[in-house]
Design a protein around this motif. Structure first.
Motif, PDB file in Angstrom:
ATOM      1  N   ALA A  38     -45.200   3.339   7.242  1.00 63.62           N
ATOM      2  CA  ALA A  38     -44.297   4.059   6.337  1.00 63.62           C
ATOM      3  C   ALA A  38     -45.069   4.690   5.186  1.00 63.62           C
ATOM      4  O   ALA A  38     -44.800   5.832   4.788  1.00 63.62           O
ATOM      5  CB  ALA A  38     -43.224   3.105   5.800  1.00 63.62           C
ATOM      6  N   ALA A  39     -46.054   3.958   4.644  1.00 63.24           N
ATOM      7  CA  ALA A  39     -46.851   4.495   3.538  1.00 63.24           C
ATOM      8  C   ALA A  39     -47.652   5.722   3.977  1.00 63.24           C
ATOM      9  O   ALA A  39     -47.900   6.634   3.182  1.00 63.24           O
ATOM     10  CB  ALA A  39     -47.790   3.413   3.004  1.00 63.24           C
ATOM     11  N   GLU A  40     -48.036   5.756   5.235  1.00 64.12           N
ATOM     12  CA  GLU A  40     -48.825   6.882   5.736  1.00 64.12           C
ATOM     13  C   GLU A  40     -47.947   8.078   6.117  1.00 64.12           C
ATOM     14  O   GLU A  40     -48.378   9.228   6.014  1.00 64.12           O
ATOM     15  CB  GLU A  40     -49.637   6.427   6.956  1.00 64.12           C
ATOM     16  N   LYS A  41     -46.701   7.828   6.525  1.00 65.26           N
ATOM     17  CA  LYS A  41     -45.875   8.895   7.100  1.00 65.26           C
ATOM     18  C   LYS A  41     -44.680   9.327   6.247  1.00 65.26           C
ATOM     19  O   LYS A  41     -44.066  10.362   6.520  1.00 65.26           O
ATOM     20  CB  LYS A  41     -45.337   8.450   8.465  1.00 65.26           C
ATOM     21  N   ASP A  81     -37.604  10.468   2.871  1.00 65.85           N
ATOM     22  CA  ASP A  81     -37.628   9.058   3.277  1.00 65.85           C
ATOM     23  C   ASP A  81     -37.620   8.144   2.051  1.00 65.85           C
ATOM     24  O   ASP A  81     -36.887   7.150   2.002  1.00 65.85           O
ATOM     25  CB  ASP A  81     -38.882   8.757   4.116  1.00 65.85           C
ATOM     26  N   VAL A  82     -38.436   8.479   1.074  1.00 64.16           N
ATOM     27  CA  VAL A  82     -38.525   7.664  -0.143  1.00 64.16           C
ATOM     28  C   VAL A  82     -37.192   7.690  -0.886  1.00 64.16           C
ATOM     29  O   VAL A  82     -36.723   6.651  -1.384  1.00 64.16           O
ATOM     30  CB  VAL A  82     -39.669   8.158  -1.051  1.00 64.16           C
ATOM     31  N   GLN A  83     -36.540   8.855  -0.932  1.00 64.70           N
ATOM     32  CA  GLN A  83     -35.256   8.951  -1.620  1.00 64.70           C
ATOM     33  C   GLN A  83     -34.195   8.099  -0.924  1.00 64.70           C
ATOM     34  O   GLN A  83     -33.347   7.481  -1.581  1.00 64.70           O
ATOM     35  CB  GLN A  83     -34.796  10.413  -1.695  1.00 64.70           C
ATOM     36  N   ARG A  84     -34.243   8.051   0.410  1.00 66.08           N
ATOM     37  CA  ARG A  84     -33.290   7.214   1.143  1.00 66.08           C
ATOM     38  C   ARG A  84     -33.507   5.733   0.824  1.00 66.08           C
ATOM     39  O   ARG A  84     -32.538   4.970   0.657  1.00 66.08           O
ATOM     40  CB  ARG A  84     -33.421   7.456   2.657  1.00 66.08           C
ATOM     41  N   ARG A 121     -45.212   1.656  -3.719  1.00 67.38           N
ATOM     42  CA  ARG A 121     -46.464   1.733  -2.946  1.00 67.38           C
ATOM     43  C   ARG A 121     -46.352   2.749  -1.811  1.00 67.38           C
ATOM     44  O   ARG A 121     -47.297   3.492  -1.528  1.00 67.38           O
ATOM     45  CB  ARG A 121     -46.812   0.352  -2.389  1.00 67.38           C
ATOM     46  N   ILE A 122     -45.181   2.795  -1.164  1.00 68.04           N
ATOM     47  CA  ILE A 122     -44.977   3.790  -0.107  1.00 68.04           C
ATOM     48  C   ILE A 122     -45.046   5.194  -0.686  1.00 68.04           C
ATOM     49  O   ILE A 122     -45.685   6.099  -0.121  1.00 68.04           O
ATOM     50  CB  ILE A 122     -43.612   3.549   0.591  1.00 68.04           C
ATOM     51  N   GLU A 123     -44.416   5.382  -1.833  1.00 67.69           N
ATOM     52  CA  GLU A 123     -44.381   6.710  -2.474  1.00 67.69           C
ATOM     53  C   GLU A 123     -45.778   7.175  -2.840  1.00 67.69           C
ATOM     54  O   GLU A 123     -46.086   8.375  -2.770  1.00 67.69           O
ATOM     55  CB  GLU A 123     -43.493   6.647  -3.710  1.00 67.69           C
ATOM     56  N   LYS A 124     -46.662   6.245  -3.193  1.00 63.89           N
ATOM     57  CA  LYS A 124     -48.036   6.591  -3.566  1.00 63.89           C
ATOM     58  C   LYS A 124     -48.979   6.670  -2.363  1.00 63.89           C
ATOM     59  O   LYS A 124     -50.176   6.866  -2.524  1.00 63.89           O
ATOM     60  CB  LYS A 124     -48.576   5.551  -4.547  1.00 63.89           C
ATOM     61  N   LYS A 125     -48.424   6.479  -1.152  1.00 58.42           N
ATOM     62  CA  LYS A 125     -49.228   6.504   0.082  1.00 58.42           C
ATOM     63  C   LYS A 125     -50.288   5.397   0.074  1.00 58.42           C
ATOM     64  O   LYS A 125     -51.365   5.546   0.640  1.00 58.42           O
ATOM     65  CB  LYS A 125     -49.908   7.869   0.268  1.00 58.42           C
ATOM     66  N   ASP A 126     -49.967   4.301  -0.572  1.00 59.16           N
ATOM     67  CA  ASP A 126     -50.886   3.173  -0.713  1.00 59.16           C
ATOM     68  C   ASP A 126     -50.563   2.141   0.372  1.00 59.16           C
ATOM     69  O   ASP A 126     -49.774   1.206   0.158  1.00 59.16           O
ATOM     70  CB  ASP A 126     -50.738   2.562  -2.109  1.00 59.16           C
ATOM     71  N   ALA A 127     -51.168   2.296   1.551  1.00 57.79           N
ATOM     72  CA  ALA A 127     -50.857   1.420   2.680  1.00 57.79           C
ATOM     73  C   ALA A 127     -51.251  -0.027   2.401  1.00 57.79           C
ATOM     74  O   ALA A 127     -50.504  -0.961   2.713  1.00 57.79           O
ATOM     75  CB  ALA A 127     -51.551   1.923   3.941  1.00 57.79           C
TER      76      ALA A 127
END
Length: 237
Positions: A120-123, A128-131, A207-213
């Motif tokens: 999720a963090a990568e894609k 998606d983040v807003q949901r 963390r997902i929003e920052k693309k920090d897997a």
């Protein structure tokens, strides 16, 4: 050659089942089509009504047809979700009677979700983040309402799996969450537990929003390791 290899004669219903299944898997009958009537099948296969009904029930148990009282059975579209749902009954029986199996499920869930949240963090897109944020807002509004809060919790984790774009991941996520919810939890509604969950969900989203897997994985492990103690055998409640 002395080895005995007897030929076992199939029950009539088993033979009817195999023939009907072949009609579905070959494409002669498509999702949404009505199955032939009982009378048509009795005449076609020259068997009695009990054999037809047993065969149709077996197809229903596999998720291949939907049986409705007073209507013809309909062919269903096989999906990852419908296939995994076929093990629901057996899984719930095993889980309700075995503490070890429950512990194995908790561990498997952590293994699964740490991979899902990395993906999720990568894609994840902005949408998606807003949901995910909207789901946490739903969950916050449902504090004190156990069913609403747990429903939003399950939705949050399933949405993370859905970001992968893989329907099998979504089906597995829904199955594991459903097994845990129905049989093994007094979840989260004790004082303070809800806020811990909300804070941890927000950290995972950040963390997902920052693309920090790596950070997302660590946040998910922390969240699930804390909450795993809330899932207990019915006999321990």
């Amino acid at each position: 050659m002395n080895r005995s290899e007897p030929i076992v004669r199939r029950k009539l219903s088993d033979e009817v089942f195999l023939r009907l299944k072949r009609l579905i898997t070959s494409g002669d009958l498509m999702p949404g089509d009505d199955m032939p009537s009982e009378r048509e099948l009795m005449e076609r296969f020259e068997v009695g009504r009990p054999a037809i009904r047993e065969a149709m029930q077996a197809l229903s148990n596999m998720g291949l047809v939907a049986i409705s009282h007073g209507e013809r059975a309909k062919v269903l579209q096989l999906t990852a979700k419908s296939i995994i749902k076929q093990v629901d009954g057996a899984a719930k029986i095993i889980l309700s009677s075995s503490k070890d199996t429950l512990e194995h499920l908790k561990t498997a869930r952590i293994f699964f979700e740490r991979g899902m949240v990395r993906e999720a963090a990568e894609k994840a897109t902005v949408e998606d983040v807003q949901r995910l944020k909207a789901t946490v807002a739903e969950q916050r509004a449902a504090r004190g309402d156990s069913e609403g809060f747990i429903s939003a919790d399950m939705k949050f984790h399933t949405q993370i799996a859905a970001i992968s774009g893989n329907p099998i991941y979504v089906a597995v996520s829904e199955a594991m969450l459903g097994w845990l919810k129905e049989y093994h939890t007094e979840m989260l509604i004790w004082t303070g537990k809800e806020q811990f969950t909300l804070t941890e969900h927000e950290e995972i989203i950040g963390r997902i929003e920052k693309k920090d897997a790596d950070g997302a994985e660590k946040a998910m492990i922390k969240h699930l390791e804390r909450s795993r103690a809330l899932y207990v055998m019915n006999s321990e409640k």
